[in-house]
Scaffold this active site. Structure first.
Site, PDB file in Angstrom:
ATOM      1  CB  ALA A 112     -30.966 -18.939 -19.080  1.00  0.00           C
ATOM      2  CG  HIS A 352     -21.199 -18.844 -14.312  1.00  0.00           C
ATOM      3  ND1 HIS A 352     -20.094 -19.377 -14.941  1.00  0.00           N
ATOM      4  CD2 HIS A 352     -20.721 -17.889 -13.484  1.00  0.00           C
ATOM      5  CE1 HIS A 352     -19.006 -18.775 -14.474  1.00  0.00           C
ATOM      6  NE2 HIS A 352     -19.365 -17.872 -13.601  1.00  0.00           N
ATOM      7  CB  CYS A 353     -26.792 -20.046 -17.952  1.00  0.00           C
ATOM      8  SG  CYS A 353     -26.072 -20.815 -19.371  1.00  0.00           S
ATOM      9  CG  ASP A 354     -28.736 -15.531 -13.129  1.00  0.00           C
ATOM     10  OD1 ASP A 354     -29.341 -14.663 -13.804  1.00  0.00           O
ATOM     11  OD2 ASP A 354     -28.937 -15.688 -11.922  1.00  0.00           O
TER      12      ASP A 354
END
Ligand code: PLP
Lengths: 398, 138
Positions: A112, A352-354
């Site tokens: 991100a 996982h922040c994506d």
């Protein structure tokens, strides 16, 4: 390797979440304690011994970083972490020099923090974002880069060196060459690579390089932005205040210190700088190549163990880093993580922040295991054993 | 409640949840609920007529606790008046937060009475409750 240096491993714990944050060796923690117990001072403003020592350590850390990644010491800026490094150059440089319609190439497997600052520029100044294709292993399809460059007004390529979900290692030397040939700025997010892969800032033609200390066995709260000197000359400081100004007057005029001091406003995280220095020394003492091949060996052991379990899908079998993502058939990834936590096995579940990789992967959430130098085969055996008995999951988590 | 029975109720509602799957009908109000702290991601649709909850549907990706509690909660709420729904949500929330509650009002939802012992699961158990509360507030 070196397990005895990591006090946290004295607990009965299997730590498999190093891509989130790594454990810290005792020498790193000791160095910070030494600052707090014996040598507290601010920097750049005291004539006493402690202040002089800390000035020296602050500088020495920059030299150590410069040596570590082959850049000039003046190109090294301390930030609060990789996220703030990326925001610093996107807002301080790119926002000023990119124009409506300029194209920035990213990929859908970025974190991100290497997406949202660019999305913000697309909103604010109208840059266009294009994604480099991913192949069937979710790795970069290098052939699509040339095509995108031919067809678009590409000004920047910004990529993770190693992605935090797929864990694929990008050939940044090759991409750096393409960027040089085409006069494109090349930004590398090294959050997942700095801890075990050699990076050469100059040789790879990198324009901006970002990483965090906490993933390389250093403390939280500090990261690094390395920027090519000529670009830093044009970059705007985002924070103004003490220690970054040269002079100011009551008529509102002011001037900045030299580069890179002008980008380090206010009191910097001095204890953390010292911790980072010692984490880099720690890595150097072992050697990145050795760390990398050890992780690779553990990874292969893990993947072959997972292959023997028939209810598990591994999504990134062909990656080369310590990151392995998988799902257990019919079980929500978060429930798997909760089950493993019952055995003191620390993994992470989620996207996982994506949040855009799901377009490619076909699933939004996975279990992520990430390995580092202090893991061993016994850790992996414990994980595999727990997974072998996962049919008992609901007796344990409900 | 016996642990085995408790587990069975939760698991049944997780593996074959009631009211799962959204419908294409404008008579429903829709709320999306993404957990701020974990990865549960659920949508709810609620149909209220004459102050009675006629139907609730839900769908999405979520853990055993969030999914099963949605299924059980919705079972409990359908057919009730909005005031009754408020009362059930209030008592359920109190139970999850270890405050006083009336177990007669929450019925089967009592299977989650121990959830406060696992602090990172409290949010999962509250997703459905918060989503429905949002809708009836308006
Ligand atoms: C590839 C990648 N980029 C950037 C970041 C952001 O790092 P930080 O949260 O330390 O700022 C991370 C952290 O997970 C990462 O994995």
């Amino acid at each position: 390797m070196n397990r005895e240096d990591f006090i946290m491993l004295n607990k009965d714990i299997v730590y498999l979440d190093s891509a989130s944050t790594s454990l810290k060796p005792k020498c790193v923690i000791d160095s910070m304690n030494d600052y707090y117990f014996n040598n507290t001072s601010n920097i750049h403003r005291g004539e006493y011994n402690e202040a002089i020592l800390n000035n020296k350590l602050y500088d020495e850390t920059k030299m150590e970083i410069a040596k570590f990644i082959n850049c000039d010491k003046r190109e090294v800026i301390y930030t609060s972490g990789c996220t703030s490094s990326i925001n610093m150059f996107v807002l301080g440089y790119m926002k000023k020099y990119l124009k409506n319609g300029d194209v920035v190439l990213l990929s859908k497997s970025e974190h991100a923090s290497n997406l949202l600052p660019w999305f913000n520029l697309s909103k604010e100044i109208g840059i266009k974002i294009k994604y480099i294709d991913l192949d069937s292993d979710y790795k970069l399809d290098y052939s699509s880069i040339d095509k995108l460059i031919k067809e678009n007004n590409v000004k920047v390529i910004s990529l993770a060196h190693i992605t935090n979900v797929i864990g694929d290692i990008r050939d940044i030397s090759y991409i750096g060459d393409i960027c040089k040939k085409n006069n494109i700025l090349f930004c590398v997010d090294a959050a997942q690579s700095i801890q075990h892969v050699k990076i050469d800032f100059k040789k790879y033609n990198i324009s901006f390089l970002s990483f965090s200390s906490h993933k390389m066995m250093g403390p939280t709260g500090i990261g690094v932005l390395v920027g090519r000197y000529d670009l830093l000359e044009k970059m705007e400081p985002l924070f103004l205040g003490g220690d970054m100004n040269l002079d100011f007057e009551s008529d509102c005029s002011y001037s900045f210190k030299e580069i890179p001091s002008r980008f380090e406003a206010g009191t910097m995280p001095i204890a953390e700088v010292i911790g980072l220095l010692n984490s880099i020394k720690y890595i150097n003492n072992i050697g990145v190549l050795k760390i990398h091949s050890y992780i690779k060996e553990l990874r292969d052991y893990l993947v072959s163990g997972l292959d023997k379990l028939d209810n598990i899908v591994v999504y990134n079998r062909n990656s080369d880093s310590g990151i392995v993502i998988f799902n257990v058939d019919k079980i929500f990834s978060q429930d798997v993580a909760i089950y493993l936590a019952h055995y003191n096995i620390c993994v992470r579940a989620g996207n996982h922040c994506d949040k855009i990789l799901k377009d490619e992967l076909g699933v939004s959430n996975t279990v992520r295991v990430s390995l580092y130098l202090y893991n061993n085969k016994e850790d992996i055996d414990k994980l595999l054993n727990a997974l072998k008995n996962i049919d008992k999951i609901y007796d344990i988590i409900l | 409640m016996d642990d085995k029975i408790r587990r069975e109720i939760i698991l049944d509602n997780y593996e074959s949840p009631f009211h799962k799957g959204l419908v294409d009908d404008n008579g429903y109000k829709r709320v999306s609920y993404k957990s701020q702290t974990c990865i549960d991601n659920l949508d709810y649709q609620i149909k209220i007529e004459d102050n009675i909850v006629k139907d609730i549907r839900f769908d999405g990706d979520a853990c055993a606790i969030a999914t099963s509690s949605s299924s059980i909660m919705i079972n409990n709420l359908i057919g009730k008046s909005v005031d009754d729904v408020r009362r059930i949500l209030y008592n359920y929330k109190n139970m999850i937060e270890e405050k006083d509650y009336d177990n007669k009002i929450i019925g089967e939802l009592e299977v989650y009475s121990n959830i406060s012992k696992q602090p990172n699961r409290i949010n999962c158990a509250l997703i459905c409750c918060n989503a429905i509360e949002d809708v009836i507030k308006n």
